[in-house]
Design a protein around this motif. Structure first.
Motif, PDB file in Angstrom:
ATOM      1  N   GLY A   1      44.019  80.482  42.995  1.00  0.00           N
ATOM      2  CA  GLY A   1      44.940  79.407  42.651  1.00  0.00           C
ATOM      3  C   GLY A   1      46.248  79.467  43.406  1.00  0.00           C
ATOM      4  O   GLY A   1      46.285  79.763  44.600  1.00  0.00           O
ATOM      5  N   ASP A   2      47.357  79.246  42.718  1.00  0.00           N
ATOM      6  CA  ASP A   2      48.644  79.062  43.397  1.00  0.00           C
ATOM      7  C   ASP A   2      49.796  79.196  42.415  1.00  0.00           C
ATOM      8  O   ASP A   2      49.597  79.310  41.203  1.00  0.00           O
ATOM      9  CB  ASP A   2      48.682  77.670  44.036  1.00  0.00           C
ATOM     10  N   TRP A   3      51.028  79.142  42.994  1.00  0.00           N
ATOM     11  CA  TRP A   3      52.254  79.138  42.189  1.00  0.00           C
ATOM     12  C   TRP A   3      53.099  77.912  42.516  1.00  0.00           C
ATOM     13  O   TRP A   3      54.323  77.928  42.435  1.00  0.00           O
ATOM     14  CB  TRP A   3      53.017  80.443  42.383  1.00  0.00           C
ATOM     15  N   ILE A   4      52.391  76.819  42.864  1.00  0.00           N
ATOM     16  CA  ILE A   4      52.996  75.507  43.044  1.00  0.00           C
ATOM     17  C   ILE A   4      52.617  74.612  41.867  1.00  0.00           C
ATOM     18  O   ILE A   4      53.446  73.957  41.259  1.00  0.00           O
ATOM     19  CB  ILE A   4      52.520  74.868  44.366  1.00  0.00           C
ATOM     20  N   GLU A   5      51.326  74.612  41.528  1.00  0.00           N
ATOM     21  CA  GLU A   5      50.820  73.795  40.424  1.00  0.00           C
ATOM     22  C   GLU A   5      50.439  74.632  39.210  1.00  0.00           C
ATOM     23  O   GLU A   5      50.806  74.316  38.082  1.00  0.00           O
ATOM     24  CB  GLU A   5      49.560  73.033  40.855  1.00  0.00           C
ATOM     25  N   ASN A   6      49.669  75.719  39.443  1.00  0.00           N
ATOM     26  CA  ASN A   6      48.921  76.341  38.353  1.00  0.00           C
ATOM     27  C   ASN A   6      49.466  77.661  37.836  1.00  0.00           C
ATOM     28  O   ASN A   6      49.067  78.094  36.763  1.00  0.00           O
ATOM     29  CB  ASN A   6      47.472  76.559  38.814  1.00  0.00           C
ATOM     30  N   CYS A   7      50.334  78.326  38.597  1.00  0.00           N
ATOM     31  CA  CYS A   7      50.865  79.626  38.189  1.00  0.00           C
ATOM     32  C   CYS A   7      49.734  80.577  37.807  1.00  0.00           C
ATOM     33  O   CYS A   7      49.680  81.098  36.686  1.00  0.00           O
ATOM     34  CB  CYS A   7      51.848  79.481  37.030  1.00  0.00           C
ATOM     35  N   SER A   8      48.828  80.799  38.756  1.00  0.00           N
ATOM     36  CA  SER A   8      47.621  81.567  38.470  1.00  0.00           C
ATOM     37  C   SER A   8      47.453  82.730  39.439  1.00  0.00           C
ATOM     38  O   SER A   8      48.028  82.749  40.527  1.00  0.00           O
ATOM     39  CB  SER A   8      46.388  80.659  38.535  1.00  0.00           C
ATOM     40  N   ALA A   9      46.651  83.702  39.018  1.00  0.00           N
ATOM     41  CA  ALA A   9      46.371  84.886  39.819  1.00  0.00           C
ATOM     42  C   ALA A   9      44.982  85.387  39.443  1.00  0.00           C
ATOM     43  O   ALA A   9      44.354  84.893  38.503  1.00  0.00           O
ATOM     44  CB  ALA A   9      47.422  85.959  39.569  1.00  0.00           C
ATOM     45  N   LEU A  10      44.509  86.383  40.186  1.00  0.00           N
ATOM     46  CA  LEU A  10      43.251  87.036  39.877  1.00  0.00           C
ATOM     47  C   LEU A  10      43.515  88.524  39.732  1.00  0.00           C
ATOM     48  O   LEU A  10      44.234  89.111  40.546  1.00  0.00           O
ATOM     49  CB  LEU A  10      42.221  86.799  40.992  1.00  0.00           C
ATOM     50  N   GLY A  11      42.974  89.126  38.683  1.00  0.00           N
ATOM     51  CA  GLY A  11      43.163  90.547  38.470  1.00  0.00           C
ATOM     52  C   GLY A  11      41.846  91.274  38.286  1.00  0.00           C
ATOM     53  O   GLY A  11      40.866  90.698  37.799  1.00  0.00           O
ATOM     54  N   GLU A  12      41.822  92.535  38.695  1.00  0.00           N
ATOM     55  CA  GLU A  12      40.679  93.420  38.445  1.00  0.00           C
ATOM     56  C   GLU A  12      41.157  94.579  37.592  1.00  0.00           C
ATOM     57  O   GLU A  12      42.154  95.237  37.926  1.00  0.00           O
ATOM     58  CB  GLU A  12      40.095  93.955  39.754  1.00  0.00           C
ATOM     59  N   ASP A  13      40.447  94.853  36.489  1.00  0.00           N
ATOM     60  CA  ASP A  13      40.824  95.980  35.650  1.00  0.00           C
ATOM     61  C   ASP A  13      40.163  97.255  36.159  1.00  0.00           C
ATOM     62  O   ASP A  13      39.420  97.247  37.151  1.00  0.00           O
ATOM     63  CB  ASP A  13      40.504  95.703  34.175  1.00  0.00           C
ATOM     64  N   ASN A  14      40.402  98.365  35.493  1.00  0.00           N
ATOM     65  CA  ASN A  14      39.895  99.652  35.963  1.00  0.00           C
ATOM     66  C   ASN A  14      38.382  99.767  35.874  1.00  0.00           C
ATOM     67  O   ASN A  14      37.781 100.652  36.502  1.00  0.00           O
ATOM     68  CB  ASN A  14      40.540 100.795  35.172  1.00  0.00           C
ATOM     69  N   GLN A  15      37.744  98.872  35.110  1.00  0.00           N
ATOM     70  CA  GLN A  15      36.288  98.878  35.011  1.00  0.00           C
ATOM     71  C   GLN A  15      35.629  97.977  36.059  1.00  0.00           C
ATOM     72  O   GLN A  15      34.413  97.907  36.145  1.00  0.00           O
ATOM     73  CB  GLN A  15      35.844  98.421  33.607  1.00  0.00           C
ATOM     74  N   GLY A  16      36.444  97.258  36.835  1.00  0.00           N
ATOM     75  CA  GLY A  16      35.891  96.397  37.878  1.00  0.00           C
ATOM     76  C   GLY A  16      35.649  94.970  37.443  1.00  0.00           C
ATOM     77  O   GLY A  16      35.016  94.193  38.169  1.00  0.00           O
ATOM     78  N   ASN A  17      36.148  94.593  36.262  1.00  0.00           N
ATOM     79  CA  ASN A  17      36.007  93.213  35.792  1.00  0.00           C
ATOM     80  C   ASN A  17      37.081  92.331  36.424  1.00  0.00           C
ATOM     81  O   ASN A  17      38.262  92.701  36.452  1.00  0.00           O
ATOM     82  CB  ASN A  17      36.141  93.148  34.263  1.00  0.00           C
TER      83      ASN A  17
END
Length: 266
Positions: free
Chosen positions: A221-237
């Motif tokens: 996504g972005d920080w112009i419209e959606n203020c979104s990100a992608l994260g991975e936790d320590n288990q790989g999710n």
């Protein structure tokens, strides 16, 4: 304040220097997380916009300083330049301070899944129908951002939370959905040729996850419209994060669950 830890975090299309950049929301998000590896997936600084009108508010400077501080304090930072910060592409393979610059990268999750990481402007030729089509798209998007800006100023005046009018309108435009589908297909085809499990990208300001021909496609996504990100936790999710939604509802992120690869038709 309890911080959320991510094994890896992907941010793209921040567009520092652009009047529509949601730097304050991003700063709030960064103050709530710790990260092992941070991927800056292109269009971090909007050099296009800044050549037309230079603007650099304090919040935008604070975002850049936060990235630099994170890199000094142990977070591995990888910068993958896009089209709006294109001059940095020529430095691919080099390191500035503690920040690595590269055009593409392969990330391996804690589950052993391999993902191609890139901004996505590499596929512009597969999405647009020519220069005129691209120009029309740019002008139309500028109008969407103008409407989004004033609509949310009105909502703020009424003490309502931020809501992406631009994203809502874009979802209901047939041509936009066609372009998004073409882009998704082009990204997945590249990952498939490289015999990878998936692709993580930005560029089109449309956060989503999808399985196409067994390839896991994720757009952060972005920080112009959606203020979104992608994260991975320590288990790989892998989890898509909509920060404005979390701020409003105090809900945890929705975990993405990649399906197993499906067999292709002969």
């Amino acid at each position: 304040m309890k911080l959320t830890h991510y094994r890896a975090l992907w941010l793209s299309d921040i567009h520092l220097g652009n009047k529509d950049c949601k730097a304050e929301y991003l700063l709030d998000f960064l103050n709530h997380v710790t990260v092992d590896t941070l991927y800056l997936v292109g269009d971090i600084v909007d050099m296009w916009e800044m050549t037309r009108q230079f603007r650099w508010p304090d919040a935008h400077n604070q975002v850049l300083q936060t990235f630099m501080r994170m890199s000094r304090e142990g977070t591995k930072v990888i910068y993958l330049p896009g089209n709006h910060d294109e001059p940095l592409q020529s430095y691919s393979g080099m390191q500035f301070g503690n920040i690595d610059i590269c055009r593409e990268f392969v990330h391996t999750t804690a589950k052993g899944k391999n993902y191609l990481v890139l901004h996505g402007d590499q596929f512009d030729g597969d999405v647009t129908l020519g220069k005129f089509h691209g120009w029309i798209g740019d002008k139309g998007y500028d109008l969407l951002l103008f409407l989004n800006r004033w609509y949310n100023r009105f909502r703020q005046w009424q003490n309502n939370h931020y809501w992406s009018l631009a994203g809502y309108i874009k979802q209901h435009i047939k041509g936009a959905n066609t372009a998004i589908a073409r882009y998704r297909t082009a990204c997945c085809q590249r990952a498939e040729k490289m015999q990878l499990d998936g692709v993580i990208c930005g560029h089109i300001h449309h956060p989503e996850e999808h399985i196409e021909n067994g390839i896991h496609y994720v757009n952060d996504g972005d920080w112009i419209e959606n203020c979104s990100a992608l994260g991975e936790d320590n288990q790989g999710n892998l989890s898509l994060i909509c920060w404005t939604t979390q701020m409003q509802q105090h809900m945890s992120v929705t975990q993405l669950k990649p399906r197993a690869k499906t067999s292709k038709a002969a």
